[in-house]
Design a protein around this motif. Sequence first.
Motif, PDB file in Angstrom:
ATOM      1  N   UNK A   8      41.275  67.282 -49.307  1.00 22.52           N
ATOM      2  CA  UNK A   8      41.950  66.155 -49.932  1.00 22.52           C
ATOM      3  C   UNK A   8      42.923  66.698 -50.977  1.00 22.52           C
ATOM      4  N   UNK A   9      44.218  66.716 -50.670  1.00 21.34           N
ATOM      5  CA  UNK A   9      45.196  67.283 -51.598  1.00 21.34           C
ATOM      6  C   UNK A   9      45.388  66.409 -52.827  1.00 21.34           C
ATOM      7  N   UNK A  10      45.606  67.051 -53.973  1.00 24.62           N
ATOM      8  CA  UNK A  10      45.785  66.335 -55.235  1.00 24.62           C
ATOM      9  C   UNK A  10      47.247  66.284 -55.658  1.00 24.62           C
ATOM     10  N   UNK A  11      47.971  67.373 -55.498  1.00 24.38           N
ATOM     11  CA  UNK A  11      49.424  67.394 -55.712  1.00 24.38           C
ATOM     12  C   UNK A  11      49.992  68.616 -55.008  1.00 24.38           C
ATOM     13  N   UNK A  12      51.319  68.668 -54.908  1.00 25.28           N
ATOM     14  CA  UNK A  12      51.935  69.731 -54.112  1.00 25.28           C
ATOM     15  C   UNK A  12      53.271  70.155 -54.698  1.00 25.28           C
ATOM     16  N   UNK A  13      53.780  71.276 -54.156  1.00 23.65           N
ATOM     17  CA  UNK A  13      55.076  71.796 -54.548  1.00 23.65           C
ATOM     18  C   UNK A  13      55.662  72.525 -53.343  1.00 23.65           C
ATOM     19  N   UNK A  14      56.837  73.124 -53.509  1.00 23.20           N
ATOM     20  CA  UNK A  14      57.504  73.787 -52.383  1.00 23.20           C
ATOM     21  C   UNK A  14      58.244  75.010 -52.903  1.00 23.20           C
ATOM     22  N   UNK A  15      58.281  76.075 -52.087  1.00 20.28           N
ATOM     23  CA  UNK A  15      58.991  77.281 -52.501  1.00 20.28           C
ATOM     24  C   UNK A  15      60.367  77.340 -51.853  1.00 20.28           C
ATOM     25  N   UNK A  16      61.101  78.414 -52.096  1.00 24.22           N
ATOM     26  CA  UNK A  16      62.474  78.527 -51.601  1.00 24.22           C
ATOM     27  C   UNK A  16      62.536  78.721 -50.092  1.00 24.22           C
ATOM     28  N   UNK A  17      61.413  79.051 -49.481  1.00 21.58           N
ATOM     29  CA  UNK A  17      61.369  79.270 -48.040  1.00 21.58           C
ATOM     30  C   UNK A  17      60.864  78.050 -47.288  1.00 21.58           C
ATOM     31  N   UNK A  18      60.794  76.934 -47.984  1.00 20.33           N
ATOM     32  CA  UNK A  18      60.382  75.663 -47.388  1.00 20.33           C
ATOM     33  C   UNK A  18      58.915  75.637 -46.978  1.00 20.33           C
ATOM     34  N   UNK A  19      58.094  76.399 -47.683  1.00 18.96           N
ATOM     35  CA  UNK A  19      56.646  76.305 -47.486  1.00 18.96           C
ATOM     36  C   UNK A  19      56.079  75.353 -48.533  1.00 18.96           C
ATOM     37  N   UNK A  20      55.242  74.426 -48.097  1.00 10.87           N
ATOM     38  CA  UNK A  20      54.539  73.552 -49.035  1.00 10.87           C
ATOM     39  C   UNK A  20      53.270  74.244 -49.523  1.00 10.87           C
ATOM     40  N   UNK A  21      52.939  74.000 -50.773  1.00 11.74           N
ATOM     41  CA  UNK A  21      51.683  74.456 -51.361  1.00 11.74           C
ATOM     42  C   UNK A  21      51.022  73.231 -51.970  1.00 11.74           C
ATOM     43  N   UNK A  29      51.975  48.911 -49.216  1.00 10.55           N
ATOM     44  CA  UNK A  29      50.728  49.291 -48.571  1.00 10.55           C
ATOM     45  C   UNK A  29      50.837  49.093 -47.062  1.00 10.55           C
ATOM     46  N   UNK A  30      50.380  50.095 -46.314  1.00  6.99           N
ATOM     47  CA  UNK A  30      50.398  49.983 -44.865  1.00  6.99           C
ATOM     48  C   UNK A  30      50.247  51.332 -44.217  1.00  6.99           C
ATOM     49  N   UNK A  31      49.904  51.329 -42.969  1.00  5.50           N
ATOM     50  CA  UNK A  31      49.686  52.569 -42.236  1.00  5.50           C
ATOM     51  C   UNK A  31      50.768  52.844 -41.202  1.00  5.50           C
ATOM     52  N   UNK A  32      51.801  51.968 -41.131  1.00  2.88           N
ATOM     53  CA  UNK A  32      52.895  52.271 -40.214  1.00  2.88           C
ATOM     54  C   UNK A  32      53.820  53.281 -40.880  1.00  2.88           C
ATOM     55  N   UNK A  33      54.920  53.618 -40.214  1.00  4.37           N
ATOM     56  CA  UNK A  33      55.781  54.692 -40.713  1.00  4.37           C
ATOM     57  C   UNK A  33      56.415  54.356 -42.055  1.00  4.37           C
ATOM     58  N   UNK A  34      56.597  53.080 -42.357  1.00  9.99           N
ATOM     59  CA  UNK A  34      57.244  52.694 -43.613  1.00  9.99           C
ATOM     60  C   UNK A  34      56.245  52.484 -44.744  1.00  9.99           C
ATOM     61  N   UNK A  35      54.968  52.354 -44.406  1.00 11.72           N
ATOM     62  CA  UNK A  35      53.968  52.047 -45.420  1.00 11.72           C
ATOM     63  C   UNK A  35      53.320  53.288 -46.009  1.00 11.72           C
ATOM     64  N   UNK A  36      52.571  53.082 -47.091  1.00 10.08           N
ATOM     65  CA  UNK A  36      51.852  54.167 -47.757  1.00 10.08           C
ATOM     66  C   UNK A  36      50.402  53.734 -47.939  1.00 10.08           C
ATOM     67  N   UNK A  37      49.519  54.700 -47.887  1.00  6.40           N
ATOM     68  CA  UNK A  37      48.107  54.407 -48.062  1.00  6.40           C
ATOM     69  C   UNK A  37      47.599  54.906 -49.417  1.00  6.40           C
ATOM     70  N   UNK A  38      47.792  56.187 -49.701  1.00  2.00           N
ATOM     71  CA  UNK A  38      47.300  56.766 -50.957  1.00  2.00           C
ATOM     72  C   UNK A  38      48.297  57.809 -51.477  1.00  2.00           C
ATOM     73  N   UNK A  39      49.491  57.368 -51.945  1.00  2.00           N
ATOM     74  CA  UNK A  39      50.466  58.347 -52.451  1.00  2.00           C
ATOM     75  C   UNK A  39      49.960  58.988 -53.742  1.00  2.00           C
ATOM     76  N   UNK A  40      49.925  60.319 -53.779  1.00  2.41           N
ATOM     77  CA  UNK A  40      49.433  61.020 -54.973  1.00  2.41           C
ATOM     78  C   UNK A  40      50.513  61.863 -55.634  1.00  2.41           C
ATOM     79  N   UNK A  41      51.566  62.207 -54.895  1.00  3.13           N
ATOM     80  CA  UNK A  41      52.622  63.053 -55.470  1.00  3.13           C
ATOM     81  C   UNK A  41      53.848  62.968 -54.576  1.00  3.13           C
ATOM     82  N   UNK A  42      55.009  63.295 -55.144  1.00  6.55           N
ATOM     83  CA  UNK A  42      56.213  63.402 -54.323  1.00  6.55           C
ATOM     84  C   UNK A  42      57.174  64.374 -54.977  1.00  6.55           C
ATOM     85  N   UNK A  43      58.139  64.862 -54.181  1.00  3.18           N
ATOM     86  CA  UNK A  43      59.107  65.816 -54.695  1.00  3.18           C
ATOM     87  C   UNK A  43      60.424  65.670 -53.949  1.00  3.18           C
TER      88      UNK A  43
END
Length: 264
Positions: free
Chosen positions: A112-125, A60-74
């Motif tokens: 407020x994003x709930x989850x995300x993904x990415x396409x072959x052109x490096x665009x996040x959705x 938990x933290x708001x600096x570059x190494x910390x996280x506040x509300x992680x909801x998804x990762x890829x």
Amino acid sequence: MVQSQTIIELDRINISQNIIGLNFQPDRFVNTVNGIIFLDIDSRQLGLWSSDSIKLSGGYGTDYAGMFDPVDFLSNQLDIYLLDGTENQITRYDNQLNFIQSFPLTGEHSVFPSFFTIDSRQNFYFYSFETNNIYRTRSLSGQFDTFLDLTRSGITNDCIVDFKFSANDNFILLFDCLKELYLFSRSGKLVRRFPLDIKNPIRAINYNNSWFMINRVGMIQFIDKDPIELKLDGQNIIDAIFYQNLLYVLTESELIIFEIINSK
């Protein structure tokens, strides 16, 4: 319908000794070139598992190494991307969990994003339950625009549990309450709806230019096929990925590896 796949268990790895502990209980995992990376949402930590040891990062933290509300990762190419729902930002790490950069999600309106993904052109959705919209960023940046208004498309059920792109940039939405998989073209046009026989699916996994779904009790269903039951000995599935032609299933205490064989 006739089954055309056979699933064989290859290995079970007890992760309760060297991964799971009082301070780290993963909810999600992805594969990288250096090993498997787990995300514990409650403790706000990432863990790189390699050579039977785990390297933790975050907290938990708001600096570059910390996280506040992680909801998804890829995982994409050589990097890891973490979505923070409250901070409205994406954080980028290398495959050793070294911080690279963070970029805030900025658009015409705050969402407020709930989850995300990415396409072959490096665009996040990313999808927001709040607005029932899908948004698209402009390549590897936080600048976003509305991509698809699901309500205007006649989709009003807010029970989406998975959102992924295939290699040809078609994408899917998986609805657990409807027991349906929706397939869209890259432009956002609904192509087809697939009804499912399994209850409460949690993941859709791209396989051989098609998809299969899996639920927490180990039922798998390939599109237009009968369900197949995995032998889990009473355990529940937390997450699942397909990596190097193998299915990896995460339970509360084990990582179980299966091979999928196409029957003739």
